[in-house]
Design an enzyme around this catalytic site. Structure first.
Site, PDB file in Angstrom:
ATOM      1  N   SER A   1      34.937  35.271  43.245  1.00 27.26           N
ATOM      2  CA  SER A   1      36.130  34.498  43.873  1.00 27.26           C
ATOM      3  C   SER A   1      35.445  33.250  44.693  1.00 27.26           C
ATOM      4  CB  SER A   1      37.041  35.307  45.008  1.00 27.26           C
ATOM      5  OG  SER A   1      37.596  34.267  45.897  1.00 27.26           O
TER       6      SER A   1
ATOM      7  N   TYR B   1      36.512  39.668  53.147  1.00 25.34           N
ATOM      8  CA  TYR B   1      36.840  39.662  51.592  1.00 25.34           C
ATOM      9  C   TYR B   1      35.711  38.698  51.021  1.00 25.34           C
ATOM     10  CZ  TYR B   1      39.246  38.246  47.077  1.00 25.34           C
ATOM     11  OH  TYR B   1      39.537  37.967  45.878  1.00 25.34           O
TER      12      TYR B   1
END
Lengths: 279, 449
Positions: A172, A185
């Site tokens: 990501s 995250y």
């Protein structure tokens, strides 16, 4: 039959798997015709499902792995109807790394080889909760980083040994720089990106392509309810770019492409300014 | 119904196609069938499953409630290439079904004027197409579906199993529960092309003669000029077509690129501009009778080429008026209503006239009934549009007709209850956790007169 026994059989079965290429020759897979044998880990994630649809429409062979049987069943049915040449599934909680070897061996046997492994498992987690409670942070790190590393270790060695295959890993843009809104995250994806960079550096010369995919925010079930989610990228567009990127010889790919520029800028902001920003 | 400008949120989270009324609501998008009970648990002012929001008024809205968009639940579950029987989750759009089916030599059995509606929405509104005379409405081609109630119970519904739930859910406006998946019987085609004919007519009599003359053609629809009076009164173009029997390549349709980019100002649509449009449209067809081969996209979905065309009507949105009047009063009713519209001076260029055939709909609350169907759009002019809609509704009732809930934002409780006498029987099948702004409006206590 207990799981230790099964792992045993899987390990002994491994050398019997088809050796498709002479070990020293790097093969240009793009020239290869016929359906691809694709293993998808985390097949019910929004991005994975949209990507699988494009593969299914091409007639590729799919082995789909996910945690939830009901969800996996409808996804598998969809792929069959759309034209996948072969679909097999396994319901596994990939957080349990002890099951990985057994699962992966079973998957490559079922597919009779492996051309692409798409590592798409991941959770967004509750960012606020993960700031306060290590259990939540641990859960995020376990799924996004530890489990992925375990899977990629097996897959990397399997492919390197055969000098064949593509490992596509869903990371990501959040991993490019820690931000206050989702740094747990983000760090799980940063760790994953760095691991994949190193793995590529090690096994690219063995004829294995390793691809880091860094999507910006995408409209999927995972990002539902997030602020300004209507401005996020369409999952179909992202899937189309992914299928293209996986067919090419790229190392790191940002989807949509604008995120490469955005993240260059974000990483250039000096820390004394960055630490005051609300990102 | 008064024009509720005060309560209109600046950017409503979910809009109907008419963009009136506009309400605030909580969205709980659904991606998996099993998540439905959890998605609506704790909804205080009720919940409602919704599709693409292509119905015009408030059947797909719930003021201050929980809307459950289903378009994420769009998987194909089974397809029989021999029989054309398709099973899919209900959030799939007809556009997605066409993308899958056309290259395989199949087409929708019935299609509304836009392909951007969901399978579930097409069943819940029992939509109809240009081929109603020969095939009936959408529900007639759905052998079975699964209904999930808010408590999580699942029911297989067909004409044999749970037939009462089957009848209540077809045309049931999403109020009986969530349609999780449905079967659809597709029709075989060998070409994307339509053998098209366009014929000019003047007046309802000529229209009915043409209809009789071409009664064996599958698809028939007419465009009518509602602005002109005198010798041009009720002039129009009768359009008919059938799937070409000459085999040709069955490609998928490319994605549309045109998007209506902004809200047009309120004055853009006026009597002069619409009158000009209508005259151009009528004479665009130079000869009084043309024959040609046309792709199915412009034939079935002329407006889908421009995404968000409803922005043409500006921020205020539009009202649609659509009735079905049985044959007994069809001609006099249509003429009287057309005169009333022309007299009002409210411009509209999307006026559609067609006939409904004898095949009965399977739904308890289905709109189609044999006779004449007429539909047109109005821009919203608060002091003129609403009283006119009221008058037209009363005239429809007088001529024994009914209005279409999927297109309506104005009918009163007493009108609705007269149009749909089975509404009380239907309400027994309504899910206690589900409701819509439409349902509240037409059954709400105190509003019935």
């Amino acid at each position: 039959m207990n799981s230790a026994q099964r792992t045993q059989t899987a390990t002994t079965a491994e050398p019997q798997l088809p050796l498709r290429y002479a070990p020293t020759i790097a093969v240009d897979d793009a020239a290869e015709a016929g359906p691809q044998r694709i293993l998808v880990l985390g097949a019910t994630s929004g991005i994975a499902e949209a990507t699988c649809r494009l593969w299914a429409e091409r007639g590729d062979h799919l082995f789909l792995v996910a945690r939830n049987a009901d969800k996996l069943n409808v996804v598998a049915a969809d792929m069959r109807v759309r034209g996948a040449g072969y679909v097999d599934t396994a319901v596994v909680d990939l957080d349990d790394t002890t099951k990985h070897a057994e699962l992966l061996a079973h998957a490559v046997n079922s597919l009779a080889g492996l051309d692409v492994a798409f590592v798409a498992l991941g959770v967004l987690g509750d960012a606020r909760e993960s700031e306060l409670n290590f259990a939540e942070a641990n859960r995020i790190l376990q799924t996004n980083f530890v489990s992925a590393v375990s899977l990629l270790t097996w897959l990397g060695n399997f492919c390197a040994q055969r000098h064949h295959g593509t490992l596509a890993v869903l990371s990501s843009v959040a991993g490019d720089r820690g931000r206050k809104s989702n740094y747990v995250y983000g760090s799980s994806k940063a760790g994953l990106s760095t691991f994949v960079d190193g793995l590529r550096n090690r096994i690219d010369r063995e004829g294995v392509r390793v691809l880091t995919i860094k999507p910006g925010p995408v409209k999927t079930a995972m990002t539902e309810g997030m602020r300004s989610s209507d401005k996020f990228a369409d999952v179909e567009t992202v899937a189309t770019s992914l299928v293209k990127a996986i067919g090419k010889r790229a190392g790191v790919v940002y989807v949509p492409g604008k995120w490469w520029i955005i993240m260059r800028v974000v990483t250039l902001i000096p820390e004394f300014i960055f630490k005051k920003l609300d990102l | 119904m008064p024009f509720e400008q005060q309560t209109t949120p600046i950017k409503p989270p979910f809009e109907s196609w008419g963009r009136y009324p506009a309400y605030d609501a909580t969205l709980k998008p659904l991606h998996w069938q099993g998540d439905f009970p959890a998605a609506i648990a704790g909804a205080i002012s009720g919940a409602l499953p919704v599709g693409m929001g292509r119905s015009y008024g408030d059947v797909c809205l719930l003021k201050e409630g929980t809307l459950v968009p289903t378009i994420g639940m769009n998987r194909l579950l089974d397809f029989n290439a021999e029989t054309g029987l398709l099973t899919a989750e209900a959030g799939i759009t007809l556009a997605q079904i066409l993308d899958f089916a056309v290259p395989r030599g199949y087409f929708l059995p019935v299609t509304p004027g836009t392909k951007y509606v969901t399978l579930g929405g097409a069943i819940a509104n029992d939509v109809h197409g240009k081929n109603h005379d020969v095939t009936g409405s959408f529900g007639n081609h759905v052998p079975c579906f699964e209904l999930m109630r808010s408590d999580g119970t699942r029911m297989l519904c067909s004409q044999r199993e749970n037939p009462d739930w089957f009848a209540a859910t077809i045309g049931g406006m999403g109020l009986t529960g969530l349609i999780t998946w449905a079967q659809l019987r597709l029709q075989p085609i060998v070409s994307r092309m339509i053998d098209y004919q366009g014929i000019q007519f003047h007046g309802i009599d000529e229209f009915l003669d043409l209809k009789k003359q071409y009664e064996n053609v599958a698809y028939t629809v007419s465009w009518v000029d509602c602005v002109s009076t005198g010798k041009n009164f009720a002039r129009g173009i009768f359009m008919l077509g059938d799937h070409s029997k000459v085999p040709s390549e069955l490609k998928t349709t490319p994605k549309p690129k045109l998007v209506f980019p902004f809200n047009a100002p309120g004055f853009a649509l006026n009597r002069a501009s619409v009158s000009l449009f209508n005259t151009l449209f009528f004479h665009k067809q130079m000869k009084s009778h043309v024959k040609m081969l046309q792709d199915y996209e412009p034939f079935f979905y002329p407006l889908d080429k421009v995404l968000h065309w409803n922005r043409m009507y500006g921020k205020r949105g539009l009202l649609q008026f659509q009735y079905a009047i049985p044959w007994e009063h069809a001609k006099e009713g249509t003429e009287a209503i057309l005169k009333e519209i022309a007299k009002s001076g409210l411009a509209s260029f999307l006026a559609v006239l067609k006939t409904f055939g004898d095949i009965p709909s399977l739904g308890m609350m289905s709109f189609p009934q044999a006779g004449i169907m007429f539909a047109l759009d109005f821009p919203i002019k608060p002091n003129v549009s609403f009283p006119l809609m009221q008058r037209l509704g009363d005239m429809t009732l007088e001529f024994g007709g009914r209005l279409y809930p999927a297109k309506d934002a104005c009918m009163t409780a007493s009108q609705f209850q007269a149009f749909y006498p089975k509404w009380q029987q239907f309400s027994k099948y309504k899910d206690p956790a589900l409701t819509s702004s439409f349902w509240e409006r037409v059954t709400g206590e105190g509003t019935a007169q």
